[in-house]
Design a protein around this motif. Structure first.
Motif, PDB file in Angstrom:
ATOM      1  N   GLY A  25       0.810  -1.207   0.000  1.00  0.00           N
ATOM      2  CA  GLY A  25       0.000   0.000   0.000  1.00  0.00           C
ATOM      3  C   GLY A  25       0.842   1.254   0.000  1.00  0.00           C
ATOM      4  O   GLY A  25       2.065   1.233   0.035  1.00  0.00           O
ATOM      5  N   GLY A  26       0.149   2.395  -0.024  1.00  0.00           N
ATOM      6  CA  GLY A  26       0.840   3.667   0.032  1.00  0.00           C
ATOM      7  C   GLY A  26       0.992   4.326  -1.311  1.00  0.00           C
ATOM      8  O   GLY A  26       1.617   5.376  -1.419  1.00  0.00           O
ATOM      9  N   LEU A  27       0.478   3.740  -2.379  1.00  0.00           N
ATOM     10  CA  LEU A  27       0.578   4.359  -3.697  1.00  0.00           C
ATOM     11  C   LEU A  27      -0.327   5.573  -3.783  1.00  0.00           C
ATOM     12  O   LEU A  27      -1.439   5.575  -3.297  1.00  0.00           O
ATOM     13  CB  LEU A  27       0.163   3.357  -4.782  1.00  0.00           C
ATOM     14  N   PHE A  28       0.171   6.595  -4.480  1.00  0.00           N
ATOM     15  CA  PHE A  28      -0.685   7.740  -4.798  1.00  0.00           C
ATOM     16  C   PHE A  28      -1.554   7.383  -5.984  1.00  0.00           C
ATOM     17  O   PHE A  28      -1.059   6.929  -7.014  1.00  0.00           O
ATOM     18  CB  PHE A  28       0.156   8.964  -5.146  1.00  0.00           C
ATOM     19  N   LEU A  29      -2.854   7.568  -5.878  1.00  0.00           N
ATOM     20  CA  LEU A  29      -3.773   7.340  -6.977  1.00  0.00           C
ATOM     21  C   LEU A  29      -4.290   8.669  -7.467  1.00  0.00           C
ATOM     22  O   LEU A  29      -4.743   9.497  -6.685  1.00  0.00           O
ATOM     23  CB  LEU A  29      -4.962   6.477  -6.525  1.00  0.00           C
ATOM     24  N   ALA A  30      -4.223   8.880  -8.792  1.00  0.00           N
ATOM     25  CA  ALA A  30      -4.621  10.168  -9.346  1.00  0.00           C
ATOM     26  C   ALA A  30      -6.068  10.483  -9.038  1.00  0.00           C
ATOM     27  O   ALA A  30      -6.467  11.633  -8.974  1.00  0.00           O
ATOM     28  CB  ALA A  30      -4.397  10.168 -10.853  1.00  0.00           C
ATOM     29  N   ALA A  31      -6.903   9.476  -8.880  1.00  0.00           N
ATOM     30  CA  ALA A  31      -8.327   9.742  -8.665  1.00  0.00           C
ATOM     31  C   ALA A  31      -8.853   9.101  -7.399  1.00  0.00           C
ATOM     32  O   ALA A  31     -10.038   8.898  -7.245  1.00  0.00           O
ATOM     33  CB  ALA A  31      -9.132   9.264  -9.871  1.00  0.00           C
ATOM     34  N   GLY A  32      -8.010   8.726  -6.470  1.00  0.00           N
ATOM     35  CA  GLY A  32      -8.516   8.229  -5.189  1.00  0.00           C
ATOM     36  C   GLY A  32      -8.116   6.806  -4.904  1.00  0.00           C
ATOM     37  O   GLY A  32      -7.119   6.308  -5.406  1.00  0.00           O
ATOM     38  N   SER A  33      -8.909   6.118  -4.119  1.00  0.00           N
ATOM     39  CA  SER A  33      -8.562   4.782  -3.655  1.00  0.00           C
ATOM     40  C   SER A  33      -8.799   3.750  -4.740  1.00  0.00           C
ATOM     41  O   SER A  33      -9.422   4.007  -5.755  1.00  0.00           O
ATOM     42  CB  SER A  33      -9.414   4.439  -2.434  1.00  0.00           C
ATOM     43  N   LEU A  34      -8.288   2.553  -4.508  1.00  0.00           N
ATOM     44  CA  LEU A  34      -8.408   1.480  -5.483  1.00  0.00           C
ATOM     45  C   LEU A  34      -9.863   1.109  -5.712  1.00  0.00           C
ATOM     46  O   LEU A  34     -10.666   1.040  -4.786  1.00  0.00           O
ATOM     47  CB  LEU A  34      -7.650   0.247  -5.002  1.00  0.00           C
ATOM     48  N   LEU A  82     -21.061  11.074 -20.261  1.00  0.00           N
ATOM     49  CA  LEU A  82     -19.845  11.770 -19.877  1.00  0.00           C
ATOM     50  C   LEU A  82     -19.823  11.803 -18.353  1.00  0.00           C
ATOM     51  O   LEU A  82     -20.799  12.248 -17.726  1.00  0.00           O
ATOM     52  CB  LEU A  82     -19.846  13.186 -20.453  1.00  0.00           C
ATOM     53  N   ARG A  83     -18.727  11.317 -17.741  1.00  0.00           N
ATOM     54  CA  ARG A  83     -18.689  11.193 -16.279  1.00  0.00           C
ATOM     55  C   ARG A  83     -17.344  11.683 -15.753  1.00  0.00           C
ATOM     56  O   ARG A  83     -16.341  11.717 -16.485  1.00  0.00           O
ATOM     57  CB  ARG A  83     -18.931   9.741 -15.869  1.00  0.00           C
ATOM     58  N   ILE A  84     -17.340  12.038 -14.475  1.00  0.00           N
ATOM     59  CA  ILE A  84     -16.131  12.508 -13.813  1.00  0.00           C
ATOM     60  C   ILE A  84     -15.753  11.523 -12.722  1.00  0.00           C
ATOM     61  O   ILE A  84     -16.614  11.046 -11.966  1.00  0.00           O
ATOM     62  CB  ILE A  84     -16.335  13.921 -13.247  1.00  0.00           C
ATOM     63  N   LEU A  85     -14.477  11.205 -12.650  1.00  0.00           N
ATOM     64  CA  LEU A  85     -13.929  10.310 -11.644  1.00  0.00           C
ATOM     65  C   LEU A  85     -13.098  11.153 -10.685  1.00  0.00           C
ATOM     66  O   LEU A  85     -12.054  11.697 -11.062  1.00  0.00           O
ATOM     67  CB  LEU A  85     -13.078   9.232 -12.304  1.00  0.00           C
ATOM     68  N   ARG A  86     -13.580  11.275  -9.464  1.00  0.00           N
ATOM     69  CA  ARG A  86     -12.884  12.070  -8.455  1.00  0.00           C
ATOM     70  C   ARG A  86     -12.903  11.332  -7.115  1.00  0.00           C
ATOM     71  O   ARG A  86     -13.941  10.810  -6.713  1.00  0.00           O
ATOM     72  CB  ARG A  86     -13.529  13.449  -8.313  1.00  0.00           C
ATOM     73  N   ASP A  87     -11.765  11.288  -6.461  1.00  0.00           N
ATOM     74  CA  ASP A  87     -11.650  10.651  -5.148  1.00  0.00           C
ATOM     75  C   ASP A  87     -12.189   9.220  -5.168  1.00  0.00           C
ATOM     76  O   ASP A  87     -12.841   8.757  -4.226  1.00  0.00           O
ATOM     77  CB  ASP A  87     -12.391  11.472  -4.085  1.00  0.00           C
ATOM     78  N   GLY A  88     -11.922   8.522  -6.265  1.00  0.00           N
ATOM     79  CA  GLY A  88     -12.323   7.134  -6.376  1.00  0.00           C
ATOM     80  C   GLY A  88     -13.780   6.902  -6.687  1.00  0.00           C
ATOM     81  O   GLY A  88     -14.229   5.757  -6.716  1.00  0.00           O
ATOM     82  N   GLN A  89     -14.550   7.973  -6.911  1.00  0.00           N
ATOM     83  CA  GLN A  89     -15.982   7.851  -7.158  1.00  0.00           C
ATOM     84  C   GLN A  89     -16.334   8.376  -8.545  1.00  0.00           C
ATOM     85  O   GLN A  89     -15.867   9.447  -8.950  1.00  0.00           O
ATOM     86  CB  GLN A  89     -16.770   8.644  -6.107  1.00  0.00           C
ATOM     87  N   LEU A  90     -17.170   7.625  -9.257  1.00  0.00           N
ATOM     88  CA  LEU A  90     -17.676   8.063 -10.556  1.00  0.00           C
ATOM     89  C   LEU A  90     -18.940   8.880 -10.360  1.00  0.00           C
ATOM     90  O   LEU A  90     -19.849   8.492  -9.630  1.00  0.00           O
ATOM     91  CB  LEU A  90     -17.994   6.858 -11.448  1.00  0.00           C
TER      92      LEU A  90
END
Length: 394
Positions: A25-34, A82-90
């Motif tokens: 663990g500990g990876l930075f994700l551009a759009a949030g959690s796995l 058209l959708r936005i992916l932010r903080d792991g949520q679509l």
């Protein structure tokens, strides 16, 4: 695999091998959690180890992904969402899209953010539309509302000039030139002869300003022999387009038939051959056209035989993989891979490495994120958004 059309050097194909270990663990994700708790996976490449993270699942045939200034991602789904992916949520589907025709290979295709998106919130879409005679490709611009729930000021700025009921070869991706104008491709709509007619938008690379007007540099502007929007002709189905940020070179990748996928560097007024010349054959096995070369017709920078079904192209100029500087990255559908193509100082392609063969499904898009990671989407009924980064050293 075929060698570059202008080179005689033997190329070696390399395949990225998955490693059994997964990254802690500990990876930075551009759009949030796995997404759905899926663990990152590591893959060995000839230049080191990369990590692939699944940022989102459950998308229906996603076609394009772009990074927004705040780190969120914006994604198209071919059925018209058209959708936005932010903080792991679509997000839910954004309202206000133009009418999209979901027909064969057509639907909502590319999304591209205006070069001044951070201040004007303007974006551009390519998509299939219904019209007289059937269906065709169009381009629209719109403004993303501050609440990100709807598009406003939607305006169609281009519509191809001849519609048919064919369900294939709509193109189409967008690339911005340094002056902010738009380049995009449209396929031959299943009728190769259309690609040889400069009065027909099908089978062409096109160039317009952001308001849909015609740039002064276009070869047919003011010339009744061709449509003013056309930049080059003789393209079968160009679905990838990008500029090299280092020198401004325009690069496209297009589908061949049975073999004959091509990378081109389209120049104004040039003819890139389809279907008069090609390195591919018809799906029946029959020969197409007059061979692989003819005076007055351009040769590709590179071609594949057998076909890999290329769907997008990017030029790597990021920070994360300096060893890839200047390489071309091509997403592919048929072999479900990412091709990394090395270039020499002249721009000629001298080697190919194939990554992720069959590991994630049909790769539809690849872009370089601001941090130098790669973003990809898989064109599947349960499509995913993926992020490729360098594995941390132990």
């Amino acid at each position: 695999m075929r060698q570059p059309s202008s080179a005689k050097t033997n190329l070696h194909r390399h395949h990225a091998a998955p490693l059994t270990a997964v990254l802690a663990g500990g990876l930075f994700l551009a759009a949030g959690s796995l997404a759905n708790g899926e663990e990152p996976r590591q893959f060995a490449t000839q230049d080191g180890t990369v990590v692939v993270e699944t940022l989102a699942t459950g998308l229906e045939h996603p076609w394009a992904v772009e990074a927004m200034p705040d780190g969120a991602l914006i994604v198209t789904e071919r059925p018209g969402r058209l959708r936005i992916l932010r903080d792991g949520q679509l997000s839910p589907a954004i309202d206000g899209l133009p009418e999209v025709a979901v027909h064969g290979q057509g639907g909502l295709l590319d999304v591209a953010l205006d070069p001044q998106f951070a201040t004007n919130r303007t974006l551009y879409l390519t998509f299939a539309v219904p019209g007289e005679g059937g269906f065709g490709t169009a381009v629209a611009r719109a403004v993303l509302a501050e609440d990100e729930q709807r598009l406003t000021d939607v305006e169609e700025i281009f519509r191809m000039n001849r519609f048919t009921r064919a369900g294939q070869h709509f193109g189409s991706r967008i690339a911005f030139d340094r002056d902010g104008s738009l380049f995009f491709g449209i396929g031959d709509r299943g009728d190769g002869e259309r690609a040889q007619d400069p009065r027909d938008h099908a089978g062409s690379i096109l160039h317009i300003n952001r308001d849909g007007t015609i740039p002064a540099s276009n070869p047919y502007r003011g010339d009744t022999g061709g449509r003013a929007e056309i930049w080059s002709i003789g393209h079968r189905n160009p679905q990838g387009i990008a500029f090299d940020p280092a020198d401004g070179t325009l690069l496209t990748v297009e589908h061949g038939a049975r073999g004959g996928d091509e990378i081109n560097t389209p120049l104004p007024g040039r003819n890139y051959g389809w279907p008069v010349i090609t390195y591919g054959r018809d799906y029946s096995g029959a020969e197409i056209g007059e061979g692989t070369a003819k005076e007055g017709l351009e040769q590709p920078l590179y071609h594949w035989d057998p076909s890999i079904a290329p769907s997008a192209i990017a030029v790597y100029r990021g920070r994360m993989f300096p060893e890839w500087d200047g390489d071309l990255l091509v997403a592919a559908l048929k072999y479900q891979l990412l091709a990394r193509l090395e270039r020499d100082e002249s721009g000629a392609i001298v080697a190919e490495e194939r990554l992720f063969d069959g590991e994630f499904g049909r790769l539809r898009d690849v872009v370089v994120a601001p941090d130098g990671a790669l973003l990809m989407v898989t064109d599947e009924p349960n499509g995913t958004v993926l992020r490729v980064s360098k594995a941390p050293t132990q």
